[in-house]
Write a protein that holds these residues in place. Structure first.
Motif, short mmCIF file in Angstrom:
data_model
loop_
_atom_site.label_atom_id
_atom_site.label_comp_id
_atom_site.label_asym_id
_atom_site.label_seq_id
_atom_site.Cartn_x
_atom_site.Cartn_y
_atom_site.Cartn_z
N ILE A 12 44.64 44.54 32.00
CA ILE A 12 43.43 43.73 32.03
C ILE A 12 43.29 43.16 30.62
O ILE A 12 42.81 43.83 29.70
N THR A 34 33.54 44.55 44.83
CA THR A 34 34.27 44.61 43.57
C THR A 34 34.23 46.03 42.99
O THR A 34 33.49 46.89 43.47
N PHE A 70 45.59 48.77 35.21
CA PHE A 70 45.04 48.81 36.56
C PHE A 70 46.15 49.10 37.56
O PHE A 70 47.24 48.53 37.48
N LEU A 76 35.66 44.22 38.13
CA LEU A 76 37.00 43.77 38.50
C LEU A 76 37.08 43.45 39.98
O LEU A 76 36.38 44.06 40.80
N GLY A 128 42.43 43.68 40.47
CA GLY A 128 42.45 43.92 39.04
C GLY A 128 42.15 42.74 38.15
O GLY A 128 42.40 42.80 36.94
N GLN A 129 41.56 41.68 38.70
CA GLN A 129 41.20 40.52 37.88
C GLN A 129 39.76 40.69 37.37
O GLN A 129 38.89 41.15 38.09
N LEU A 130 39.56 40.29 36.12
CA LEU A 130 38.23 40.44 35.53
C LEU A 130 37.23 39.51 36.19
O LEU A 130 37.49 38.31 36.37
#
Length: 293
Positions: A51, A69, A283, A83, A87-89
């Motif tokens: 991340i 999320t 992650f 996230l 695993g994307q912010l």
């Protein structure tokens, strides 16, 4: 103990002290009953994904069914990390007045509890799409009364919505899981202080885990999953506190190319996917090989 003796040295001593027990576990491990989540043959489909927006100290993990999320925390700087399930912010939310946030759990709707290892306290917070900062407040702080040596205290937290209680993981010295009661359905205290008891089945010992770095309650089954970064494993207990499953997190296990060095957060999604975060900013997602009946 001299000031120079820091956590890495203590961990080394714990590992050395537990070497005989660990060898016993290899030669004669506790019997697994089976039939739980971990019997479904989990394999990593996201392995060691960084991340990039988080530099270090990623810890704790929870899934919110209200947003779909995941939420984690860091302690330097203190912040909440949201996230996506891959695993994307989504966002970073700074925390003001927190000492050492190490765990977070979703309660219901926009309500969460954050565990602060700095003073072994809990903070009830509201997080929504408009939240930009969160400040610690005396009227939403819950003192657990748990004594802990240095930073060997609260490492994991999980809300049990069915029974209106909390599970806490203390890392070591002693390694134990605790139950806190005395909350309403929105995690507000109904008494002056929570009632604390120990959840400690006979098989929760160095034969299975050398430490506890996180835990999560799977609401659908009532099973408790415990994470140990020193043992590189997730273990599962059913509602009668029987050990029923184990998932290895070492290299070559569970589809991992390399072992998870310092696993610090654990959560389960609505489809049974298992999520793990690890220091510094990694992650992982595990999918089950066979579906739940």
């Amino acid at each position: 103990m001299p000031p120079a003796l820091r956590k890495p040295t203590v961990l080394a001593l714990i590992v050395m002290a537990g070497a005989a027990a660990a060898l016993s576990a290899v030669l004669s491990p506790p019997a697994l009953v089976g039939g739980g989540l971990l019997a479904r043959g989990y394999v990593a489909d996201i392995d060691r994904a960084p991340i990039h927006e988080v530099a270090d100290n990623l810890s704790g993990l929870t899934y919110s069914d209200a947003t779909g999320t995941l939420f984690s925390v860091t302690n330097r700087p203190p912040q909440v990390v949201e996230l996506t399930p891959d695993g994307q912010l989504v966002t970073l939310i700074p925390l003001d007045g927190y000492l050492d946030p190490e765990g977070i759990t979703h309660v219901a709707g926009e309500v969460f509890l954050i565990a602060d290892e700095g003073d072994q306290s809990l903070h009830r917070v509201t997080i929504n799409a408009g939240t930009r900062r969160l400040a610690a407040a005396p009227d939403t702080r819950v003192a657990t009364g748990i004594g802990a040596w240095r930073n060997m205290g609260i490492e994991g937290i999980s809300w049990d919505a069915r029974h209106g209680r909390l599970f806490l993981a203390q890392e070591m010295l002693p390694m134990r899981a605790l139950i806190l009661e005395g909350f309403d359905s929105a995690a507000r205290l109904t008494s002056a202080a929570p009632q604390v008891s120990e959840w400690y089945p006979a098989s929760l010992s160095s034969l299975e885990t050398l430490d506890l770095s996180s835990l999560t309650l799977h609401e659908a089954t009532g099973h408790l999953l415990l994470l140990s970064h020193l043992s590189s494993a997730v273990v599962e207990y059913d509602q009668t506190d029987r050990l029923i499953g184990r998932m290895g997190l070492g290299g070559g296990q569970s589809g991992l190319a390399a072992g998870i060095g310092q696993a610090e957060g654990l959560a389960v999604g609505p489809d049974g996917s298992i999520f793990v975060v690890a220091e510094p900013n990694l992650f992982y997602r595990f999918r089950m090989g066979s579906p739940l009946p």
